[in-house]
Design a protein around this motif. Structure first.
Motif, PDB file in Angstrom:
ATOM      1  N   ILE A   1      -8.524 -14.737  18.163  1.00  0.00           N
ATOM      2  CA  ILE A   1      -9.846 -14.315  17.690  1.00  0.00           C
ATOM      3  C   ILE A   1     -10.134 -14.904  16.312  1.00  0.00           C
ATOM      4  N   ALA A   2      -9.123 -14.922  15.434  1.00  0.00           N
ATOM      5  CA  ALA A   2      -9.321 -15.494  14.100  1.00  0.00           C
ATOM      6  C   ALA A   2      -9.699 -16.969  14.182  1.00  0.00           C
ATOM      7  N   ALA A   3      -9.088 -17.692  15.101  1.00  0.00           N
ATOM      8  CA  ALA A   3      -9.369 -19.128  15.235  1.00  0.00           C
ATOM      9  C   ALA A   3     -10.832 -19.372  15.579  1.00  0.00           C
ATOM     10  N   ARG A   4     -11.431 -18.476  16.354  1.00  0.00           N
ATOM     11  CA  ARG A   4     -12.849 -18.629  16.698  1.00  0.00           C
ATOM     12  C   ARG A   4     -13.728 -18.520  15.458  1.00  0.00           C
ATOM     13  N   GLN A   5     -13.230 -17.819  14.434  1.00  0.00           N
ATOM     14  CA  GLN A   5     -13.969 -17.651  13.187  1.00  0.00           C
ATOM     15  C   GLN A   5     -13.573 -18.706  12.155  1.00  0.00           C
ATOM     16  N   GLY A   6     -12.790 -19.691  12.574  1.00  0.00           N
ATOM     17  CA  GLY A   6     -12.371 -20.738  11.646  1.00  0.00           C
ATOM     18  C   GLY A   6     -11.243 -20.317  10.733  1.00  0.00           C
ATOM     19  N   LEU A   7     -10.509 -19.284  11.129  1.00  0.00           N
ATOM     20  CA  LEU A   7      -9.435 -18.750  10.298  1.00  0.00           C
ATOM     21  C   LEU A   7      -8.076 -18.915  10.969  1.00  0.00           C
ATOM     22  N   ILE A   8      -7.045 -19.037  10.145  1.00  0.00           N
ATOM     23  CA  ILE A   8      -5.664 -19.048  10.622  1.00  0.00           C
ATOM     24  C   ILE A   8      -5.042 -17.703  10.248  1.00  0.00           C
ATOM     25  N   LEU A   9      -4.588 -16.947  11.237  1.00  0.00           N
ATOM     26  CA  LEU A   9      -3.823 -15.730  10.960  1.00  0.00           C
ATOM     27  C   LEU A   9      -2.385 -16.175  10.699  1.00  0.00           C
ATOM     28  N   VAL A  10      -1.980 -16.136   9.453  1.00  0.00           N
ATOM     29  CA  VAL A  10      -0.704 -16.718   9.024  1.00  0.00           C
ATOM     30  C   VAL A  10       0.457 -15.774   9.294  1.00  0.00           C
ATOM     31  N   ASP A  11       0.312 -14.545   8.846  1.00  0.00           N
ATOM     32  CA  ASP A  11       1.332 -13.526   9.073  1.00  0.00           C
ATOM     33  C   ASP A  11       0.685 -12.161   8.906  1.00  0.00           C
ATOM     34  N   THR A  12       1.359 -11.152   9.378  1.00  0.00           N
ATOM     35  CA  THR A  12       0.791  -9.799   9.300  1.00  0.00           C
ATOM     36  C   THR A  12       1.891  -8.761   9.392  1.00  0.00           C
ATOM     37  N   LYS A  13       1.577  -7.566   8.932  1.00  0.00           N
ATOM     38  CA  LYS A  13       2.502  -6.438   8.998  1.00  0.00           C
ATOM     39  C   LYS A  13       1.927  -5.394   9.938  1.00  0.00           C
ATOM     40  N   TYR A  14       2.770  -4.909  10.840  1.00  0.00           N
ATOM     41  CA  TYR A  14       2.363  -3.835  11.739  1.00  0.00           C
ATOM     42  C   TYR A  14       3.195  -2.593  11.452  1.00  0.00           C
ATOM     43  N   GLU A  15       2.555  -1.436  11.602  1.00  0.00           N
ATOM     44  CA  GLU A  15       3.262  -0.165  11.509  1.00  0.00           C
ATOM     45  C   GLU A  15       3.102   0.555  12.834  1.00  0.00           C
ATOM     46  N   PHE A  16       4.198   0.925  13.433  1.00  0.00           N
ATOM     47  CA  PHE A  16       4.188   1.623  14.707  1.00  0.00           C
ATOM     48  C   PHE A  16       4.782   3.013  14.535  1.00  0.00           C
ATOM     49  N   GLY A  17       4.400   3.893  15.444  1.00  0.00           N
ATOM     50  CA  GLY A  17       4.973   5.227  15.463  1.00  0.00           C
ATOM     51  C   GLY A  17       5.188   5.683  16.893  1.00  0.00           C
ATOM     52  N   PHE A  18       5.774   6.865  17.027  1.00  0.00           N
ATOM     53  CA  PHE A  18       6.016   7.459  18.338  1.00  0.00           C
ATOM     54  C   PHE A  18       5.156   8.706  18.488  1.00  0.00           C
ATOM     55  N   ASP A  19       4.512   8.855  19.644  1.00  0.00           N
ATOM     56  CA  ASP A  19       3.774  10.087  19.884  1.00  0.00           C
ATOM     57  C   ASP A  19       4.724  11.152  20.426  1.00  0.00           C
ATOM     58  N   ASP A  74       5.336  12.149  23.270  1.00  0.00           N
ATOM     59  CA  ASP A  74       6.033  11.764  24.495  1.00  0.00           C
ATOM     60  C   ASP A  74       6.969  10.583  24.288  1.00  0.00           C
ATOM     61  N   GLY A  75       7.120  10.137  23.043  1.00  0.00           N
ATOM     62  CA  GLY A  75       8.020   9.030  22.758  1.00  0.00           C
ATOM     63  C   GLY A  75       7.428   7.657  22.980  1.00  0.00           C
ATOM     64  N   ARG A  76       6.113   7.589  23.252  1.00  0.00           N
ATOM     65  CA  ARG A  76       5.477   6.284  23.461  1.00  0.00           C
ATOM     66  C   ARG A  76       5.250   5.582  22.128  1.00  0.00           C
ATOM     67  N   ILE A  77       5.337   4.264  22.131  1.00  0.00           N
ATOM     68  CA  ILE A  77       5.112   3.472  20.921  1.00  0.00           C
ATOM     69  C   ILE A  77       3.613   3.254  20.742  1.00  0.00           C
ATOM     70  N   ILE A  78       3.110   3.635  19.552  1.00  0.00           N
ATOM     71  CA  ILE A  78       1.681   3.594  19.248  1.00  0.00           C
ATOM     72  C   ILE A  78       1.473   2.813  17.951  1.00  0.00           C
ATOM     73  N   LEU A  79       0.466   1.952  17.937  1.00  0.00           N
ATOM     74  CA  LEU A  79       0.112   1.222  16.721  1.00  0.00           C
ATOM     75  C   LEU A  79      -0.593   2.157  15.745  1.00  0.00           C
ATOM     76  N   CYS A  82      -7.307  10.291  13.590  1.00  0.00           N
ATOM     77  CA  CYS A  82      -6.260   9.692  14.411  1.00  0.00           C
ATOM     78  C   CYS A  82      -5.197  10.721  14.783  1.00  0.00           C
ATOM     79  N   ARG A  83      -4.299  10.305  15.641  1.00  0.00           N
ATOM     80  CA  ARG A  83      -3.158  11.126  16.024  1.00  0.00           C
ATOM     81  C   ARG A  83      -2.054  11.005  14.978  1.00  0.00           C
ATOM     82  N   ARG A  84      -1.429  12.107  14.634  1.00  0.00           N
ATOM     83  CA  ARG A  84      -0.245  12.046  13.788  1.00  0.00           C
ATOM     84  C   ARG A  84       0.930  11.562  14.626  1.00  0.00           C
ATOM     85  N   LEU A  85       1.715  10.702  14.038  1.00  0.00           N
ATOM     86  CA  LEU A  85       2.839  10.097  14.747  1.00  0.00           C
ATOM     87  C   LEU A  85       4.118  10.230  13.923  1.00  0.00           C
TER      88      LEU A  85
END
Length: 334
Positions: free
Chosen positions: A210-228, A230-235, A107-110
Protein backbone atom coordinates in the motif's frame (compact mmCIF):
# COMPACT_ATOMS: atom_id res chain seq x y z
CA UNK A 1 13.31 26.64 10.86
CA UNK A 2 10.80 25.09 8.46
CA UNK A 3 9.85 21.52 7.72
CA UNK A 4 11.25 20.41 4.37
CA UNK A 5 9.96 17.81 1.95
CA UNK A 6 12.39 17.84 -0.99
CA UNK A 7 10.97 17.07 -4.43
CA UNK A 8 7.46 17.13 -2.99
CA UNK A 9 6.63 20.82 -3.01
CA UNK A 10 6.28 23.18 -0.03
CA UNK A 11 4.39 22.35 3.10
CA UNK A 12 1.00 24.06 3.00
CA UNK A 13 0.13 25.69 6.31
CA UNK A 14 -2.46 28.27 5.28
CA UNK A 15 -5.34 26.53 7.07
CA UNK A 16 -3.38 25.86 10.26
CA UNK A 17 -3.47 29.17 12.10
CA UNK A 18 -2.86 30.82 15.47
CA UNK A 19 -6.41 29.81 16.44
CA UNK A 20 -5.35 26.17 16.32
CA UNK A 21 -2.37 26.83 18.60
CA UNK A 22 -4.77 27.58 21.42
CA UNK A 23 -6.80 24.46 20.77
CA UNK A 24 -4.47 21.62 21.59
CA UNK A 25 -5.12 18.61 23.80
CA UNK A 26 -2.51 18.72 26.55
CA UNK A 27 -4.50 16.92 29.21
CA UNK A 28 -7.20 14.32 28.58
CA UNK A 29 -8.29 13.81 32.17
CA UNK A 30 -12.00 12.90 32.30
CA UNK A 31 -13.00 12.26 35.95
CA UNK A 32 -16.19 10.38 34.98
CA UNK A 33 -14.16 7.59 33.34
CA UNK A 34 -12.60 4.83 35.50
CA UNK A 35 -9.15 3.29 35.57
CA UNK A 36 -7.18 6.33 34.41
CA UNK A 37 -3.55 5.85 33.46
CA UNK A 38 -1.58 8.74 31.95
CA UNK A 39 1.24 7.84 29.58
CA UNK A 40 3.67 10.23 27.94
CA UNK A 41 1.34 11.08 25.08
CA UNK A 42 -1.80 9.00 25.63
CA UNK A 43 -4.37 8.85 28.41
CA UNK A 44 -5.90 5.42 29.02
CA UNK A 45 -9.09 4.42 30.81
CA UNK A 46 -9.87 0.82 31.70
CA UNK A 47 -13.57 0.02 31.79
CA UNK A 48 -14.89 -2.76 34.07
CA UNK A 49 -16.06 -4.86 31.11
CA UNK A 50 -12.57 -5.38 29.67
CA UNK A 51 -12.57 -2.50 27.21
CA UNK A 52 -9.95 0.24 27.19
CA UNK A 53 -10.37 3.83 26.02
CA UNK A 54 -7.17 5.34 24.60
CA UNK A 55 -7.07 9.09 24.00
CA UNK A 56 -4.16 10.36 21.91
CA UNK A 57 -3.22 13.82 23.15
CA UNK A 58 -1.21 16.44 21.28
CA UNK A 59 1.69 16.18 23.73
CA UNK A 60 5.07 15.80 22.05
CA UNK A 61 7.53 13.79 24.10
CA UNK A 62 11.31 13.57 23.72
CA UNK A 63 14.33 13.43 26.02
CA UNK A 64 12.11 11.92 28.76
CA UNK A 65 10.00 15.07 29.00
CA UNK A 66 7.10 16.80 27.30
CA UNK A 67 8.43 19.48 24.95
CA UNK A 68 5.19 21.06 23.74
CA UNK A 69 1.76 20.26 22.33
CA UNK A 70 1.25 20.20 18.56
CA UNK A 71 -2.19 20.88 17.05
CA UNK A 72 -3.72 17.82 15.32
CA UNK A 73 -0.85 15.48 16.32
CA UNK A 74 -3.04 13.10 18.33
CA UNK A 75 -5.77 13.07 15.72
CA UNK A 76 -3.35 12.53 12.82
CA UNK A 77 -1.62 9.57 14.47
CA UNK A 78 -4.92 7.99 15.56
CA UNK A 79 -6.34 8.30 12.06
CA UNK A 80 -3.18 6.98 10.37
CA UNK A 81 -3.34 3.93 12.64
CA UNK A 82 -7.05 3.59 11.84
CA UNK A 83 -6.26 3.63 8.11
CA UNK A 84 -3.84 0.74 8.57
CA UNK A 85 -5.94 -1.25 11.05
CA UNK A 86 -8.83 -1.18 8.58
CA UNK A 87 -6.65 -2.24 5.66
CA UNK A 88 -5.01 -5.12 7.51
CA UNK A 89 -7.98 -6.51 9.46
CA UNK A 90 -8.19 -9.43 7.04
CA UNK A 91 -4.51 -10.22 7.64
CA UNK A 92 -4.51 -10.15 11.44
CA UNK A 93 -7.21 -9.48 14.05
CA UNK A 94 -6.64 -6.25 15.99
CA UNK A 95 -7.78 -4.75 19.27
CA UNK A 96 -10.03 -2.03 17.82
CA UNK A 97 -13.70 -1.93 18.81
CA UNK A 98 -14.75 1.62 17.90
CA UNK A 99 -13.58 5.15 17.07
CA UNK A 100 -16.01 7.43 18.93
CA UNK A 101 -13.83 10.51 18.29
CA UNK A 102 -10.94 11.40 15.94
CA UNK A 103 -8.48 11.25 18.86
CA UNK A 104 -9.95 8.16 20.50
CA UNK A 105 -9.95 4.41 20.03
CA UNK A 106 -11.98 2.00 22.16
CA UNK A 107 -10.28 -1.37 22.19
CA UNK A 108 -10.01 -4.72 23.92
CA UNK A 109 -7.60 -5.04 26.82
CA UNK A 110 -5.00 -7.68 26.10
CA UNK A 111 -2.17 -9.47 27.83
CA UNK A 112 0.71 -7.86 25.95
CA UNK A 113 3.29 -10.22 24.50
CA UNK A 114 6.69 -9.92 26.26
CA UNK A 115 8.44 -9.78 22.88
CA UNK A 116 8.54 -6.74 20.61
CA UNK A 117 8.42 -7.58 16.92
CA UNK A 118 10.42 -5.39 14.55
CA UNK A 119 10.30 -6.15 10.82
CA UNK A 120 13.05 -4.75 8.58
CA UNK A 121 13.56 -4.57 4.82
CA UNK A 122 16.74 -2.43 4.72
CA UNK A 123 20.15 -2.29 6.38
CA UNK A 124 19.67 0.94 8.28
CA UNK A 125 19.07 2.43 11.72
CA UNK A 126 20.96 4.29 14.44
CA UNK A 127 20.00 2.61 17.73
CA UNK A 128 22.10 -0.09 19.36
CA UNK A 129 19.54 -2.75 18.36
CA UNK A 130 19.42 -1.71 14.68
CA UNK A 131 20.92 -4.08 12.13
CA UNK A 132 23.14 -1.38 10.62
CA UNK A 133 24.69 -0.50 13.99
CA UNK A 134 25.50 -4.16 14.57
CA UNK A 135 26.68 -4.74 11.00
CA UNK A 136 28.93 -1.67 11.08
CA UNK A 137 30.50 -2.99 14.29
CA UNK A 138 31.48 -6.18 12.45
CA UNK A 139 28.63 -8.50 13.39
CA UNK A 140 27.27 -10.69 10.62
CA UNK A 141 25.02 -12.92 12.69
CA UNK A 142 22.25 -11.17 14.60
CA UNK A 143 18.76 -12.09 15.78
CA UNK A 144 19.45 -15.65 14.58
CA UNK A 145 20.04 -14.38 11.01
CA UNK A 146 23.32 -14.30 9.06
CA UNK A 147 23.91 -11.38 6.69
CA UNK A 148 26.50 -11.47 3.88
CA UNK A 149 29.68 -9.41 3.81
CA UNK A 150 29.98 -6.38 1.57
CA UNK A 151 26.63 -4.73 2.27
CA UNK A 152 26.29 -0.95 2.57
CA UNK A 153 24.13 1.37 4.65
CA UNK A 154 20.49 1.74 3.47
CA UNK A 155 20.83 -1.27 1.15
CA UNK A 156 17.83 -3.56 0.63
CA UNK A 157 18.26 -6.73 2.68
CA UNK A 158 18.34 -10.06 0.83
CA UNK A 159 15.08 -10.96 2.58
CA UNK A 160 12.62 -9.24 4.89
CA UNK A 161 13.69 -10.12 8.43
CA UNK A 162 12.26 -10.04 11.94
CA UNK A 163 14.50 -8.64 14.66
CA UNK A 164 12.72 -9.34 17.96
CA UNK A 165 13.67 -7.71 21.23
CA UNK A 166 12.63 -7.99 24.83
CA UNK A 167 9.82 -5.61 25.71
CA UNK A 168 11.00 -3.21 28.39
CA UNK A 169 7.81 -2.69 30.43
CA UNK A 170 9.50 -0.67 33.19
CA UNK A 171 11.49 1.88 31.18
CA UNK A 172 14.41 -0.51 30.79
CA UNK A 173 16.32 -1.14 27.58
CA UNK A 174 15.19 -3.51 24.85
CA UNK A 175 17.61 -6.38 24.23
CA UNK A 176 18.02 -8.34 20.99
CA UNK A 177 16.61 -11.87 20.95
CA UNK A 178 16.87 -14.88 18.68
CA UNK A 179 13.93 -17.23 18.05
CA UNK A 180 15.78 -19.91 20.03
CA UNK A 181 16.10 -17.56 23.02
CA UNK A 182 12.43 -16.59 22.80
CA UNK A 183 11.25 -20.18 23.02
CA UNK A 184 14.11 -21.30 25.29
CA UNK A 185 13.29 -18.67 27.91
CA UNK A 186 9.61 -19.51 27.74
CA UNK A 187 8.65 -16.05 26.49
CA UNK A 188 6.58 -17.70 23.75
CA UNK A 189 5.92 -21.28 22.73
CA UNK A 190 7.25 -22.46 19.38
CA UNK A 191 3.72 -22.44 17.96
CA UNK A 192 3.15 -18.86 19.20
CA UNK A 193 6.45 -17.69 17.72
CA UNK A 194 5.71 -19.31 14.37
CA UNK A 195 2.24 -17.72 14.29
CA UNK A 196 3.30 -14.22 15.31
CA UNK A 197 6.23 -14.30 12.86
CA UNK A 198 3.91 -15.21 9.99
CA UNK A 199 1.43 -12.50 11.01
CA UNK A 200 4.14 -9.83 11.26
CA UNK A 201 5.57 -10.65 7.83
CA UNK A 202 2.08 -10.68 6.29
CA UNK A 203 1.25 -7.30 7.86
CA UNK A 204 4.51 -5.83 6.62
CA UNK A 205 3.92 -7.19 3.13
CA UNK A 206 0.49 -5.52 3.03
CA UNK A 207 1.94 -2.26 4.38
CA UNK A 208 4.80 -2.27 1.86
CA UNK A 209 2.36 -2.83 -1.00
CA UNK A 210 0.00 0.00 0.00
CA UNK A 211 2.85 2.40 0.81
CA UNK A 212 4.39 1.80 -2.62
CA UNK A 213 1.18 2.99 -4.28
CA UNK A 214 1.69 6.29 -2.44
CA UNK A 215 5.30 6.57 -3.60
CA UNK A 216 6.64 5.51 -0.22
CA UNK A 217 9.01 2.78 0.95
CA UNK A 218 8.03 1.11 4.23
CA UNK A 219 11.55 0.54 5.54
CA UNK A 220 10.91 -1.04 8.93
CA UNK A 221 8.25 -1.07 11.60
CA UNK A 222 7.49 -2.18 15.14
CA UNK A 223 4.47 -4.29 16.00
CA UNK A 224 2.98 -4.94 19.42
CA UNK A 225 0.87 -8.04 19.86
CA UNK A 226 -1.15 -9.34 22.76
CA UNK A 227 -3.29 -12.31 23.74
CA UNK A 228 -7.03 -12.13 24.27
CA UNK A 229 -8.90 -14.16 26.90
CA UNK A 230 -8.95 -17.17 24.57
CA UNK A 231 -5.21 -17.03 23.93
CA UNK A 232 -5.54 -15.70 20.38
CA UNK A 233 -2.81 -13.40 19.06
CA UNK A 234 -4.17 -9.88 18.46
CA UNK A 235 -2.47 -6.82 17.00
CA UNK A 236 -2.43 -3.96 19.54
CA UNK A 237 -1.19 -0.41 20.08
CA UNK A 238 -0.66 1.17 16.64
CA UNK A 239 0.37 0.13 13.15
CA UNK A 240 2.52 1.74 10.45
CA UNK A 241 2.37 5.24 11.93
CA UNK A 242 5.41 7.52 11.53
CA UNK A 243 6.01 7.03 15.27
CA UNK A 244 6.38 3.25 14.91
CA UNK A 245 7.70 2.99 11.35
CA UNK A 246 10.35 4.37 9.05
CA UNK A 247 9.29 5.59 5.60
CA UNK A 248 11.45 6.78 2.70
CA UNK A 249 10.35 8.55 -0.47
CA UNK A 250 10.57 6.01 -3.29
CA UNK A 251 11.24 8.44 -6.14
CA UNK A 252 14.56 9.66 -4.77
CA UNK A 253 15.80 6.59 -2.88
CA UNK A 254 18.12 5.10 -5.52
CA UNK A 255 19.58 8.46 -6.56
CA UNK A 256 20.33 9.60 -3.04
CA UNK A 257 21.85 6.31 -1.88
CA UNK A 258 23.99 6.12 -5.02
CA UNK A 259 25.24 9.63 -4.21
CA UNK A 260 26.13 8.70 -0.64
CA UNK A 261 23.21 10.65 0.84
CA UNK A 262 20.62 9.53 3.35
CA UNK A 263 17.24 8.62 1.87
CA UNK A 264 14.54 11.27 2.20
CA UNK A 265 12.16 10.52 5.02
CA UNK A 266 9.43 12.02 7.18
CA UNK A 267 11.27 14.31 9.58
CA UNK A 268 9.24 13.27 12.61
CA UNK A 269 12.03 14.63 14.82
CA UNK A 270 11.40 18.17 13.56
CA UNK A 271 10.85 19.81 16.97
CA UNK A 272 13.46 17.55 18.58
CA UNK A 273 16.05 18.79 16.05
CA UNK A 274 15.14 22.41 16.78
CA UNK A 275 15.67 21.84 20.51
CA UNK A 276 18.99 19.99 20.23
CA UNK A 277 20.39 22.79 18.06
CA UNK A 278 19.89 25.18 20.99
CA UNK A 279 20.65 23.23 24.17
CA UNK A 280 21.57 19.93 25.73
CA UNK A 281 18.01 18.73 26.41
CA UNK A 282 19.16 16.20 29.01
CA UNK A 283 20.88 18.86 31.13
CA UNK A 284 19.61 22.32 30.18
CA UNK A 285 16.19 23.95 30.47
CA UNK A 286 14.21 23.62 27.24
CA UNK A 287 13.88 27.03 25.53
CA UNK A 288 10.41 28.25 24.65
CA UNK A 289 9.46 26.74 21.31
CA UNK A 290 8.21 29.47 18.94
CA UNK A 291 4.70 29.35 17.54
CA UNK A 292 6.11 29.10 14.02
CA UNK A 293 7.94 25.87 14.87
CA UNK A 294 4.84 24.36 16.49
CA UNK A 295 2.69 25.31 13.47
CA UNK A 296 5.23 23.76 11.10
CA UNK A 297 5.20 20.59 13.21
CA UNK A 298 1.41 20.52 12.94
CA UNK A 299 1.69 20.91 9.17
CA UNK A 300 4.14 18.03 9.11
CA UNK A 301 1.78 15.63 10.90
CA UNK A 302 -1.16 16.54 8.68
CA UNK A 303 1.03 16.23 5.60
CA UNK A 304 2.21 12.78 6.70
CA UNK A 305 -1.43 11.75 7.05
CA UNK A 306 -2.12 12.82 3.46
CA UNK A 307 0.98 11.16 2.03
CA UNK A 308 0.25 7.83 3.69
CA UNK A 309 -3.52 7.68 3.24
CA UNK A 310 -3.92 9.71 0.04
CA UNK A 311 -6.64 11.79 1.73
CA UNK A 312 -6.72 15.43 2.82
CA UNK A 313 -6.56 15.98 6.56
CA UNK A 314 -9.75 17.74 7.76
CA UNK A 315 -8.77 21.08 9.31
CA UNK A 316 -11.77 22.99 10.69
CA UNK A 317 -11.98 26.72 10.09
CA UNK A 318 -13.50 27.27 13.53
CA UNK A 319 -12.18 24.56 15.84
CA UNK A 320 -14.23 23.19 18.72
CA UNK A 321 -12.18 22.79 21.93
CA UNK A 322 -10.70 19.29 21.61
CA UNK A 323 -11.42 18.06 25.13
CA UNK A 324 -14.97 19.43 24.96
CA UNK A 325 -15.57 17.49 21.74
CA UNK A 326 -14.04 14.30 23.18
CA UNK A 327 -16.13 14.53 26.36
CA UNK A 328 -19.29 14.85 24.28
CA UNK A 329 -18.36 11.87 22.12
CA UNK A 330 -17.48 9.71 25.13
CA UNK A 331 -20.53 10.64 27.25
CA UNK A 332 -22.11 7.23 26.69
CA UNK A 333 -19.16 5.62 28.50
CA UNK A 334 -19.59 7.71 31.68
Amino acid sequence: MRASFPDRGPVVTNKISQAHLGNVLRDATIPELPGHYRGKVRDNYDLPDGRRIIIATDRLSAFDRILTAVPFKGEALTQIARFWFERTADVCPNHVIDYPDPNVVVCRRLDIMPVEIVVRDYLTGTTSTSVWSMYKAGQREMYGIRLPDGMTEHQKLPDTIITPTTKAFDAGHDEPLTPAEITGRGLLTRAQWDEVSALALALFDRGREIAARQGLILVDTKYEFGFDADGRIILADEIHTPDSSRYWFGESYARRVAGGERPENFDKDFVRTWVTARCDPYKDPIPAIPDEVVLQAAALYTDVFKRITGRDFPIPDEPTPVLERIRANLARYF
